[in-house]
Design a protein around this motif. Structure first.
Motif, mmCIF file in Angstrom:
data_model
loop_
_atom_site.group_PDB
_atom_site.id
_atom_site.type_symbol
_atom_site.label_atom_id
_atom_site.label_comp_id
_atom_site.label_asym_id
_atom_site.label_seq_id
_atom_site.Cartn_x
_atom_site.Cartn_y
_atom_site.Cartn_z
ATOM 1 N N ILE A 188 50.014 48.346 37.549
ATOM 2 C CA ILE A 188 49.486 47.007 37.286
ATOM 3 C C ILE A 188 48.322 47.106 36.301
ATOM 4 O O ILE A 188 48.210 46.309 35.364
ATOM 5 C CB ILE A 188 49.027 46.340 38.600
ATOM 6 C CG1 ILE A 188 50.235 45.992 39.477
ATOM 7 C CG2 ILE A 188 48.205 45.075 38.317
ATOM 8 C CD1 ILE A 188 49.880 45.495 40.856
ATOM 9 N N ILE A 189 47.475 48.089 36.501
ATOM 10 C CA ILE A 189 46.319 48.247 35.617
ATOM 11 C C ILE A 189 46.765 48.563 34.192
ATOM 12 O O ILE A 189 46.261 47.965 33.232
ATOM 13 C CB ILE A 189 45.381 49.352 36.151
ATOM 14 C CG1 ILE A 189 44.832 48.946 37.528
ATOM 15 C CG2 ILE A 189 44.221 49.605 35.185
ATOM 16 C CD1 ILE A 189 44.071 50.043 38.238
ATOM 17 N N TRP A 237 50.091 40.812 34.005
ATOM 18 C CA TRP A 237 49.428 39.576 34.435
ATOM 19 C C TRP A 237 48.790 38.845 33.272
ATOM 20 O O TRP A 237 48.698 37.617 33.271
ATOM 21 C CB TRP A 237 48.325 39.901 35.450
ATOM 22 C CG TRP A 237 48.813 40.430 36.766
ATOM 23 C CD1 TRP A 237 50.100 40.419 37.224
ATOM 24 C CD2 TRP A 237 48.020 41.044 37.791
ATOM 25 N NE1 TRP A 237 50.156 40.986 38.472
ATOM 26 C CE2 TRP A 237 48.905 41.374 38.851
ATOM 27 C CE3 TRP A 237 46.670 41.342 37.923
ATOM 28 C CZ2 TRP A 237 48.457 41.993 40.021
ATOM 29 C CZ3 TRP A 237 46.219 41.949 39.074
ATOM 30 C CH2 TRP A 237 47.105 42.274 40.116
ATOM 31 N N ARG A 238 48.379 39.595 32.282
ATOM 32 C CA ARG A 238 47.565 39.044 31.190
ATOM 33 C C ARG A 238 48.387 38.285 30.152
ATOM 34 O O ARG A 238 47.882 37.345 29.513
ATOM 35 C CB ARG A 238 46.844 40.214 30.532
ATOM 36 C CG ARG A 238 45.694 39.890 29.619
ATOM 37 C CD ARG A 238 45.007 41.205 29.290
ATOM 38 N NE ARG A 238 44.220 41.189 28.101
ATOM 39 C CZ ARG A 238 43.805 42.278 27.471
ATOM 40 N NH1 ARG A 238 44.134 43.467 27.949
ATOM 41 N NH2 ARG A 238 43.066 42.200 26.390
ATOM 42 N N ILE A 242 46.233 47.087 44.117
ATOM 43 C CA ILE A 242 46.348 46.979 42.654
ATOM 44 C C ILE A 242 46.602 48.392 42.141
ATOM 45 O O ILE A 242 45.689 49.210 42.039
ATOM 46 C CB ILE A 242 45.072 46.379 42.031
ATOM 47 C CG1 ILE A 242 44.856 44.953 42.534
ATOM 48 C CG2 ILE A 242 45.163 46.405 40.506
ATOM 49 C CD1 ILE A 242 43.601 44.282 41.986
ATOM 50 N N PHE A 254 46.194 45.337 32.353
ATOM 51 C CA PHE A 254 46.743 44.230 33.150
ATOM 52 C C PHE A 254 47.800 43.445 32.373
ATOM 53 O O PHE A 254 47.919 42.219 32.535
ATOM 54 C CB PHE A 254 45.634 43.282 33.616
ATOM 55 C CG PHE A 254 44.648 43.895 34.577
ATOM 56 C CD1 PHE A 254 45.076 44.448 35.771
ATOM 57 C CD2 PHE A 254 43.297 43.924 34.280
ATOM 58 C CE1 PHE A 254 44.173 45.021 36.669
ATOM 59 C CE2 PHE A 254 42.387 44.490 35.165
ATOM 60 C CZ PHE A 254 42.826 45.040 36.366
#
Length: 206
Positions: free
Chosen positions: A24-25, A47-48, A20, A44
């Motif tokens: 990505i963070i 992804w979020r 990760i 995120f």
């Protein structure tokens, strides 16, 4: 200084994935500030949210569902925080509310940034990570005094931190605060060195 950390019992977010990375963070497109605030919404983001730059929450991402939306402990796999050295990744985690990251290994720069910003990096073997990841909505406890992690029916699992890193987290110190704890020894050394080699020092201020 950051907020001191002693013991935390909180919901954990199990993202048991390897590598990760910092993009990505907090994706680079979300880094719109040079300060430590204004980054939580971008955490995120890939992804979020359902679209790039959008804010419609993806139903497939666990963090968008209660109680995981209030998680303060992140559980990941190996090599967390790889990629770029951007400190914004840790700032985004902290601003959202995370206080600890549990993983099997960390990128060294990311780990250092965690310690300097009050985010506890806990390194555990894979089997222990998965045991913690399986507790579901039950809370996980990270105890920096006892140096253990546990959950109902799981653990306690011991972990290690360097002495100075632990002191920084327990007291909410940054690197300067840590150095100042040795102020008397630094002053004594400087005074002795000044007496031995006065020619390398400027005159003392009046």
């Amino acid at each position: 200084m950051s907020e001191a950390f002693t013991r935390l019992t909180a919901v954990s977010l199990p993202l048991l994935l390897d590598n990760i990375d910092t993009d990505i963070i907090i994706p680079s497109r979300e880094m719109k500030t040079v300060g430590k605030t204004g980054l939580a919404d971008g955490l995120f983001a890939g992804w979020r949210y359902t679209s790039v730059g959008g804010r419609e929450k993806s139903p497939d991402f666990l963090m968008n569902h209660a109680p995981y939306d209030t998680a303060q402990i992140l559980i990941a796999g190996q090599n967390v925080g790889c990629g770029s050295s951007r400190e914004h990744a840790v700032w985004a985690l902290r601003e959202y509310g995370f206080r600890a990251v549990i993983a099997s290994s960390f990128n060294p720069i990311f780990r250092s940034n965690c310690i300097r910003n009050g985010l506890v990096p806990v390194q555990l073997p894979f089997a222990q990570l998965y045991a913690l990841g399986d507790v579901g909505e039950a809370s996980v406890t990270v105890d920096l005094d006892a140096m253990t992690v546990c959950a109902p029916g799981v653990g306690p699992f011991p972990f290690e931190l360097e002495k100075d890193s632990r002191l920084m987290l327990l007291n909410g110190w940054d690197a300067i605060d840590l150095t100042l704890q040795y102020r008397d020894r630094i002053t004594a050394w400087r005074d002795a060195d000044r007496a031995e080699r006065p020619w390398i020092y400027l005159e003392r201020d009046a």
